[in-house]
Write an enzyme that holds these catalytic residues in place. Structure first.
Site, PDB file in Angstrom:
ATOM      1  NE  ARG B  46     -20.288 -32.991 -24.393  1.00  0.00           N
ATOM      2  CZ  ARG B  46     -21.013 -32.888 -23.323  1.00  0.00           C
ATOM      3  NH1 ARG B  46     -22.347 -32.903 -23.409  1.00  0.00           N
ATOM      4  NH2 ARG B  46     -20.500 -32.783 -22.124  1.00  0.00           N
ATOM      5  N   GLY B  47     -19.659 -36.578 -23.813  1.00  0.00           N
ATOM      6  CA  GLY B  47     -20.094 -36.911 -22.461  1.00  0.00           C
ATOM      7  C   GLY B  47     -19.917 -38.406 -22.268  1.00  0.00           C
ATOM      8  CB  ALA B  48     -17.890 -40.327 -19.840  1.00  0.00           C
ATOM      9  NE  ARG B  89     -13.731 -37.980 -27.934  1.00  0.00           N
ATOM     10  CZ  ARG B  89     -14.947 -37.434 -28.090  1.00  0.00           C
ATOM     11  NH1 ARG B  89     -15.771 -37.355 -27.090  1.00  0.00           N
ATOM     12  NH2 ARG B  89     -15.304 -36.940 -29.240  1.00  0.00           N
ATOM     13  CD  GLN B 195     -17.175 -29.122 -24.317  1.00  0.00           C
ATOM     14  OE1 GLN B 195     -16.566 -28.128 -23.931  1.00  0.00           O
ATOM     15  NE2 GLN B 195     -16.555 -30.153 -24.871  1.00  0.00           N
ATOM     16  CG  ASP B 236     -14.381 -37.615 -20.067  1.00  0.00           C
ATOM     17  OD1 ASP B 236     -14.377 -36.522 -19.473  1.00  0.00           O
ATOM     18  OD2 ASP B 236     -15.093 -37.856 -21.072  1.00  0.00           O
ATOM     19  CG  ASN B 246     -14.178 -34.266 -16.124  1.00  0.00           C
ATOM     20  OD1 ASN B 246     -14.937 -34.957 -16.807  1.00  0.00           O
ATOM     21  ND2 ASN B 246     -14.536 -33.091 -15.646  1.00  0.00           N
ATOM     22  CE  LYS B 247     -14.172 -31.751 -22.487  1.00  0.00           C
ATOM     23  NZ  LYS B 247     -13.500 -32.346 -23.681  1.00  0.00           N
TER      24      LYS B 247
END
Lengths: 346, 346
Positions: B46-48, B89, B195, B236, B246-247
Site C-alpha cells: 500500500r502507499g501511493a 485500487r 498503518q 493518494d 488521503n487515508k
C-alpha cells in the site's frame, strides 16, 4: 436491569461489568468506597450520569458500614469516602455533583446517626431514580430535534449503560425511534476503549435501531459527503460558557460536523454542568494507561512494535461555538450558552 | 531492502508483506498482473508511490510473460493487465500514473517485440529507482519546514514502506532527524488498518526518532492544548485545486490543525497530482470490507456484538483551504494551489 443499583441484602453497589460486554453480562458487587473507586478506575462502570449514581451509592456503603459512634467521626469517614471516590475520575462533573448532593443532605440533617445512615442511602437511591426520569425528560425534548429518515453520528456510549437507565444522547435517539421515526445510526467505534462498538452497538441492536459501526476518523467522510443529518453525544462536564468535555474524539467530530453545517447536540443533565468553571480549558483531563491504546490485536497479533509507547488522554474539549444546542432536562438550550445555561439552570 | 522490487531470476515482483509487520518480515513474490492486483487489494503493498512502482512491475510481468506473437496481441495483453491492475485500487493516482507512463513508453516505441518486453521492464525499474530519488528531493525541501524541537502529528504510513524506499511525509521527518533536529512524533494509529501503529511506529523505531502512538481521535486534544507544531501526511491523489485524497482520518486531522493554527503539509510527488480533476469531490473513494473495522480484538474478545455491520471508506478528501502547503519534488507549493500546482508541475 439497571447499570448501577443498590443491593439491600448485601448493602452493596451492584454494577454491570461493562468491560466484558458485549460478550458477557456479569454483575460486580462493591462493598466499600475503595471497591467502588476501583470499579470506576478500571471502567467496570463509566458514563457521567452513571458515575453520579455510583458515587452516591459508594458514599452510602460508607454510611451504612461506618463504625463511627460520634457524628464527628461519622463525617470524617464520609469525607474520606468522598476523597477516595472523587479521585477515581477527574473529568466527569456528575461524580463530584453526586457526592456534594449527598454531603449537603447529610450535613444539614438533624437526624440521629442511625437514621441518618439510612437516609443517606435513601437519598442515594432517590438520586439514582431521578437519573432515569431526567433522562426520559431530556429524551422527550431532544427527540424533537430528530427528523424521520435522519442518519445520525453518535460518539462513545451514552445509553442505558452510561446512566442508571435509558441514557442521554442515545436516550434521545431511542425516544425518536419509539416515536416511530426511521433512523440510521453511524456508531463511532470510539477508540481506544471502543465504547461505541462494544456498548452502543449492543444497545442499538437490543432496541432494534439500524446502525453501522465506523472508525472515528471516518465520521468526516460521511459528513463531508452529505450522508449525515445530525451529530449527538453526551458530556462529562460542561463549563459555564458551554464548552463541553466529553470522550476523546468529540472535538474532532464536532469540527467536522460544523465544517459541513450539520447540527451538533450535546445531551446532558444539569448535574453535568459546572458553572464554577468559566470555560473548557479549566476542566481537568484524565490521561489513562497507554495499554488502552496499545492493547488491541488483529489476527492474534499485537499491532505495535515491541517497546512502543502511547499517549492516552481520555477526554477532550469541544468549544461552545461548535455546538448547535445542549439538551437538558430543563429544555433545549441554544447559544449564547454563557447566558442561557445560567438562566435555565439556576 | 526495498518495499517493491523486481527479481530478475524469477521475473517476478517482490513485495514486503506489510500485513505481517511489525511482527514478521516476509517477502511475497507475484508473477502475474492478477497476483499483483490481489496483493494490492489485500494490502500486502500500500502507499501511493509504492503502488505506482508495483503497478509498473505488474505490467512488466505481463510484458515478460506474454505469449503474444504479434504487436496487436501483445498490446491487447498489456491493456488487459492495465485493467486488472487499475481495478485494484481506485483512489491512488500513482497506480494509473505508473501504468500510463509505461503504456505511453511502449506504444511510442519502435523496438521489436522481444526488445520491447525488456525495455518495458527497464522502464518499470527506472520508475522505481526514480521514486527513491524523488522522495529524497522532497525530503530536502520539506525538512526546511521542520524546526528543532518540533512535535509533529503524522497520519497513516508514508515512510519507506509506502514508497519504493525512503518515504514522502515520513521521509521529510527522517531527513529533518538526520539533519540533527530534535523531533517528537505523535503517530496516529490510523484505524481501521492501523498503518500508524504497525508501520510508522516500526519505521520510527528503526530510525531512532522518538514517538508515541495516539488514537486518531486524540489528535484534536494535542492540537487544542498547544502541544503540536506541525502536521504531516502524504496523499493518494491531489486534484487540480489542491484538494487532497488521503487515508481516512486526514480530513478531521487537518480540520483540527487548522482550527488551532498549526501548519498542515501534504507531501507527495508530481505523480500523485491529477490535474484532470477540478476538485476533490471528483476523486473516487474506495470502500473496503467491514471486516477491517470489526476484526479487532481486546483480551481475546471481539469488541462488537454478533451480527454487527460496519462501513469502511478507506480515504477522505481534505479541502485545499486546510493545507498550508504541498511538498513536491519541484519544491514547496503554497496557495493558490489551482494556479501554483499547474505552474510548478506542467
Amino acid at each position: 436491569m439497571r447499570t448501577v443499583d443498590w443491593d439491600d441484602i448485601e448493602n452493596s453497589v451492584k454494577l454491570i461489568d461493562q468491560r466484558l460486554l458485549p460478550g458477557q453480562l456479569k454483575i460486580v458487587a462493591c462493598h466499600t468506597p475503595q471497591e467502588v473507586a476501583e470499579a470506576i478506575k478500571s471502567m467496570v462502570v463509566r458514563g457521567a450520569p452513571a458515575l453520579g449514581a455510583t458515587a452516591g451509592f459508594g458514599l452510602a456503603t460508607m454510611a451504612m458500614n461506618s463504625t463511627a459512634r460520634t457524628r464527628t467521626d461519622f463525617f470524617k469517614d464520609l469525607q474520606e469516602a468522598c476523597s477516595i471516590l472523587q479521585a477515581a475520575r477527574s473529568t466527569a462533573r456528575n461524580l463530584s455533583w453526586g457526592l456534594e448532593r449527598l454531603m449537603k443532605f447529610a450535613s444539614t440533617s438533624t437526624l440521629n446517626l442511625d437514621d441518618l445512615r439510612v437516609e443517606i442511602l435513601n437519598e442515594a437511591k432517590k438520586l439514582a431514580d431521578e437519573d432515569i426520569q431526567i433522562n426520559k425528560t431530556m429524551a422527550e425534548f431532544g427527540a424533537n430535534l430528530i427528523d424521520d429518515g435522519d442518519t445520525i453520528i453518535h460518539h462513545c456510549n451514552t445509553g442505558a449503560l452510561a446512566t442508571v437507565d435509558w441514557g442521554t444522547a442515545l436516550g434521545v435517539i431511542r425516544m425518536a425511534h419509539e416515536q416511530g421515526k426511521a433512523l440510521h445510526v453511524l456508531v463511532d467505534e470510539t477508540r481506544p476503549r471502543l465504547q461505541g462498538s462494544r456498548l452502543t452497538a449492543w444497545e442499538l441492536s437490543q432496541y432494534g435501531i439500524p446502525y453501522e459501526i465506523i472508525s472515528d476518523s471516518a465520521a468526516g467522510y460521511f459528513l463531508f459527503s452529505g450522508q449525515v443529518q445530525k451529530v449527538f453525544f453526551g458530556a462529562d462536564r460542561i463549563a459555564a460558557n458551554g464548552d463541553v468535555a466529553n470522550k476523546i474524539g468529540t472535538y474532532m467530530l464536532a469540527l467536522a460536523a460544523f465544517d459541513n453545517r450539520v447540527p451538533v447536540y450535546s445531551v446532558a443533565p444539569k448535574s453535568t454542568v459546572d458553572l464554577t468553571l468559566a470555560n473548557g480549558r479549566l476542566i481537568p483531563i484524565e490521561e489513562r494507561s497507554q495499554n488502552e491504546v496499545l492493547g488491541i490485536f488483529v489476527d492474534g497479533q499485537s499491532v505495535s512494535p515491541p517497546g512502543a509507547k502511547a499517549r492516552n488522554p481520555a477526554f477532550d474539549i469541544t468549544p461552545n461555538h461548535l455546538l448547535t444546542a445542549i439538551v437538558t432536562e430543563y429544555g433545549i438550550i441554544y447559544p449564547p450558552f454563557l447566558e442561557n445555561l445560567r438562566k435555565f439552570l439556576t
